[in-house]
Each structure stands twice: as C-alpha cells, then as structure tokens.
Scaffold this active site. Structure first.
Site, PDB file in Angstrom:
ATOM      1  N   CYS A 330       0.829  -1.207   0.000  1.00  0.00           N
ATOM      2  CA  CYS A 330       0.000   0.000   0.000  1.00  0.00           C
ATOM      3  C   CYS A 330       0.870   1.268   0.000  1.00  0.00           C
ATOM      4  O   CYS A 330       1.555   1.544  -0.968  1.00  0.00           O
ATOM      5  CB  CYS A 330      -0.979  -0.029   1.163  1.00  0.00           C
ATOM      6  N   HIS A 464      -3.420  -5.625   1.306  1.00  0.00           N
ATOM      7  CA  HIS A 464      -3.245  -5.888   2.736  1.00  0.00           C
ATOM      8  C   HIS A 464      -3.654  -7.324   3.032  1.00  0.00           C
ATOM      9  O   HIS A 464      -4.517  -7.888   2.368  1.00  0.00           O
ATOM     10  CB  HIS A 464      -4.125  -4.946   3.568  1.00  0.00           C
TER      11      HIS A 464
END
Length: 534
Positions: A330, A464
C-alpha cells in the site's frame, strides 16, 4: 433482543480491546450469539468488510473471537489521524471527510443517530453485545459530548465493567480516581472492576483488593494476569513494536513509519521460528536484514519525507543495491516508485520524489478504493521467483492510482473482486496526463486486474493481508531461506486462521480462570438491576 455489557478502561491501553475479545470468545463457547461494538474508534489499523466498508481492526479481532463475519455496524465511527490535530472521519464504513479535532468535537453529537442505528441493527441479530469504550470515562474535558464511554452506556442502558492496568503502576489510584470523577448515575452503572495485566502472587494483592472494594463500594470481578498471546491490538499503543524475538535463520526488518497503518499485515511472519521480525525506526537499528518490508501509511508523503530525513532511505537503497529483498504494501508500495503526485491536496499538494526502486508513479485523488480481492502472483523474478503462481487473498484500501511505466511488470493478478469506490470532488485521471498508462491497482466489480510491480528484488502491491495465506508465507520465507543456503523443505507454513482460533481459545481459558463469570452472566442478565457488590 441483545443484552449489552460494556468494558471501559481507566486509560488508553488498559487492555479493553483484548478483554472484550476474550469475553466474546467465552460467550460464543457457551452457545450465545455475541457481537462486539465500539461506537467510535481511533486507529490507523483498518479492515475492509465483504461489503467493501471500512472498520477498525480491533472490532474485527473481536468478531473473529465471536465466530462471526465483521460488519461495519460494529464500529460505526472510525477516526484515522492524518496529523496531530485532524483525522479522516469514516461513518458506517464510508469516508465523510477530514476534520480538525476541534470541528469533530463540535459536530460529533450529530453522529448519535448513526451510532444508535448501527447498535439497534446488531441488537436485533445477537443475544449479547459486548461494548468497548475508548480512553477513560473520567476525561472531564470531553464528558459533555461523550458518545463512546458513559454517554454511550446511558444511551443503550449498558452496565459497565471498569478495567485498570496494574502493569503501568498506580492501578488503585486509577480505579478510585476514575470512579470519584464520575457522576452519581454513572457510578451506579459500574457493576465491577477488573485488575488487568497482573504479574506476581495474587495473595499479596488481596489486601489491596479489599481496600479497593471498601473505597469504591464496587466488587473486583477479576484479576487478569499478564499474558503473551498473539491477539491484534490497537495500532498506536501496541507492544509488538518493542517485542524482541530470539534469533531466527532469516532477519526481516519492518520500517516503523510514524503513521504506520495495518502493521498486522506482518503478524503471520512473526510466529515462524525461522524468522526474526523486528521493527526499525532509525538508521542505527537497520543493521543487515535479509528482507525489508515497507508497511502502509496514513500519510504516505509525510512518512516518505521522514524516511529520507531519518537516514533509513539511504539504508534501504543501499540494501536494494546489494540485491536485498524489499517488499512494500500500500503506502510502502507507493513510496518505492519514482514520484507521488497530489494535485488536489489529499495529503499535501505537489510532487514528492519516491525511492525510485520501482518504475511506477502514483497520483492521489479524493476517492478511496475499498475492495476485497483474491488472485495469485504472476511470473515473479529475482529472489522471490518461487512465489510465481502462489494464490493470495486480502483487501485494498488506498487513495488514488498507481501507474506502471512502460516495460514494468505487475506483481499479482486479481479476480473476483468486490469494490466500492468513494468519489470526492475530482478523479485521479483528470489533468494527470497519465491516461494512456497501465493502472496498477484499478479494479472493476467482479472483474480481473493486475496489481503491483516488481523490478529485480524489489516488489510491491496494494494488497493488505497478503501474508495471511499459509502458502504465501511459505513461499516468501522459503525463498529467503534458499537464498541463504538453508533447506526450506521442512519449514511448516502456519495456517494463520487456525492459529488465531487457537489464540482466542487460550484467551477464553484465561478469562474463565481469572474472571468471575458467574457475576458477569448475572450482570448481562439483570443489567442495571444487577448488584455491584459480591
């Protein structure tokens, strides 16, 4: 209709989240349909539900302990700090905007209908609602507009257990002082106290417990020992960052960014005896790791500048130049690129130079992508070549888009995606001049896409929870072991979901042994009519 019980604390990090999770597990084991609830959570560690809505990870942990699917209604308000004085405000899983603390404080009573609607929806579905407070109910400067401690307890008529942290010292003063600062009607809600994180002989503690009961007129319902279990905690106060592990065969360094988010991405690596995973926040701590992991961030550009100023950028670049593995997720993935642009001031206007380790460029926009994903690694090069074709599952939560430069290779292939985008006043493609480039991380409902990028031994993507699947951990750690000349054949990949179930069961055992569950059940059944005495 569900009956409430609330756990409040004398301070932040008194252990409310874990105690609530443990109580959820005990109730589930005893055959109750139980759900967690926290009206307002402040955390950078968030999660995406199957509906594409965002919620705090603490309530996800508690939902897992309760054996149910996480729902955004369990955490109707989530505050994600963007700086020291402001937060992104997420209501019922959707972003409402960024507010300075003073503005949110003035307006938070407007959110009471959202809180009660979420609570009532859970009340209809479950037998018991285990409510977690936040901070302390004795923060007298905040009591007038309280919607998370005694203010919430009054709204839903919940009895309260008050927990204090003895490990940090002064637990008797914590509890007596907290109760003294409550209004009389609030004190009547406290049906018991809990001494949490105790080390030592309970017999020595007993005189203090008797005096505590005499001073407060409220029974001590339990003394919970200090324990070491792998249970997700709130991000800003977790002891995980300081945890020291015995030396493993491979050394993995996670960069502890000032605004680190979703550090739980790396928890599955910590439970392997072959891995020493440590968090580093200075150049001196960096040393000579086998792999460097760059986590997510709530303010990627500011954390990138910190990385530069702290000297860690130079260490990471040197590590990569020597052929070491670097893996970003991310915000960490965005940092690895050539540039991060913010034309609309989502974080800070302008363009920030990235680490230049991946041929990508990121453009921020007011829209947030929230999606659950599954897929597999594409043909992977470098040290992690054995990860090619390995299946993965996780979720994405990020602002803006990342573009692959010509000749760049994506890292993963994703399909069966559920996505909900939240648009603000603008789109990342407007005026960006990037429309002709491939987009890494851009998904369509139910469709397929590529995500991430790789170059040499540097890898990154938006997913994630990418290490939650046992086969991903086995392939990642196995590749690092192989690079160092160790045989990875005998390494046992941990089933992360089964491992967490085991941890929740152990937590329930601790709760049963050290908490007066007979009294707790009476409090749940009788509510405000229950006695606060033995």
């Amino acid at each position: 209709m569900g009956k409430p019980i609330m756990i409040q604390g004398t301070m932040s990090n008194a252990g409310k989240s874990v105690l609530a999770g443990g109580l959820c597990r005990v109730l589930r084991q005893d055959g109750y349909k139980v759900t967690p609830f926290k009206s307002q959570n402040m955390a950078l560690n968030s999660f995406i539900t199957r509906e594409g809505l965002e919620m705090g990870r603490a309530q996800v942990m508690q939902a897992e302990a309760a054996g149910i699917e996480p729902l955004a209604a369990m955490n109707p308000i989530l505050l994600k700090p963007t700086n020291d004085t402001g937060s992104q405000v997420i209501v019922n899983g959707r972003v409402k905007g960024v507010m300075p603390a003073a503005e949110y404080y003035r307006r938070k009573k407007e959110l009471i209908p959202c809180i009660l609607e979420a609570y009532e929806s859970l009340k209809k579905q479950f037998d018991v609602i285990v409510i977690e407070g936040a901070g302390s109910p004795a923060e007298i400067n905040l009591k007038e507009n309280d919607i998370v401690n005694m203010g919430l307890a009054k709204m839903v008529d919940a009895p309260v257990l008050l927990a204090g942290d003895i490990d940090r010292g002064g637990v008797f003063a914590q509890i007596v002082g907290t109760i003294a600062l409550l209004e009389e009607d609030e004190r009547r809600r406290v049906k018991g106290t809990i001494i949490n994180k105790f080390r030592g002989d309970k017999e020595i503690l007993k005189p203090g417990l008797r005096m505590l009961e005499e001073r407060t007129g409220i029974a001590v319902r339990g003394v919970i020992p200090y324990f070491h279990l792998d249970i997700d905690e709130e991000d800003s106060l977790t002891s995980r960052f300081e945890k020291k592990q015995s030396a493993g065969l491979i050394d993995v360094a996670v960069v502890r960014l000032p605004r680190i988010s979703n550090f739980t991405d790396f928890a599955p690596l910590e439970c392997l005896e072959e891995v020493s995973l440590r968090y580093v926040s200075s150049a001196e701590e960096f040393k000579n790791p086998d792999a460097v992991l760059l986590p997510g961030s709530k303010n990627t550009m500011e954390d990138l500048l910190w990385l530069r100023q702290s000297g860690l950028e130079a260490k990471i670049l040197q590590h990569a130049k020597k052929g070491g593995v670097v893996f970003g997720i991310c915000g960490g993935y965005q940092m690895l690129g050539l540039t991060i642009s913010d034309p609309e001031g989502v974080e800070r206007k302008g363009v920030t130079k990235g680490l230049g380790l991946l041929p990508i460029r990121t453009v921020f926009a007011p829209e947030k992508t929230r999606t659950r994903v599954q897929g597999s690694f594409q043909k992977t090069g470098g040290i992690l070549k054995d990860m090619s074709g390995v299946s993965l599952e996780g979720y994405e939560i990020h602002m803006g888009k990342t573009y692959l430069e010509e000749g760049a290779c994506a890292l993963v292939h994703l399909q069966n995606c559920l996505e909900e985008k939240q648009k603000g006043a603008g789109d990342a493609e407007k005026g960006s001049g990037e429309n002709s480039r491939k987009i890494a991380g851009e998904l369509s409902f139910g469709g397929e896409s590529q995500d991430g990028a790789q170059a040499g031994n540097v890898y990154g993507c938006y997913v994630h929870g990418i290490f939650d699947e046992a086969q991903v951990v086995k392939a990642f750690v196995g590749a690092l072991l192989k690079e160092k000349g160790y045989a990875a054949d005998e390494m046992k990949a941990v089933d992360w979901k089964a491992y967490k179930e085991q941890q929740y069961d152990l937590l329930a055992d601790i709760m049963r042994e050290n908490l007066d569950m007979k009294a707790v059940y009476e409090i749940i059944e009788k509510g405000m009519e229950a006695s606060c005495h033995q």
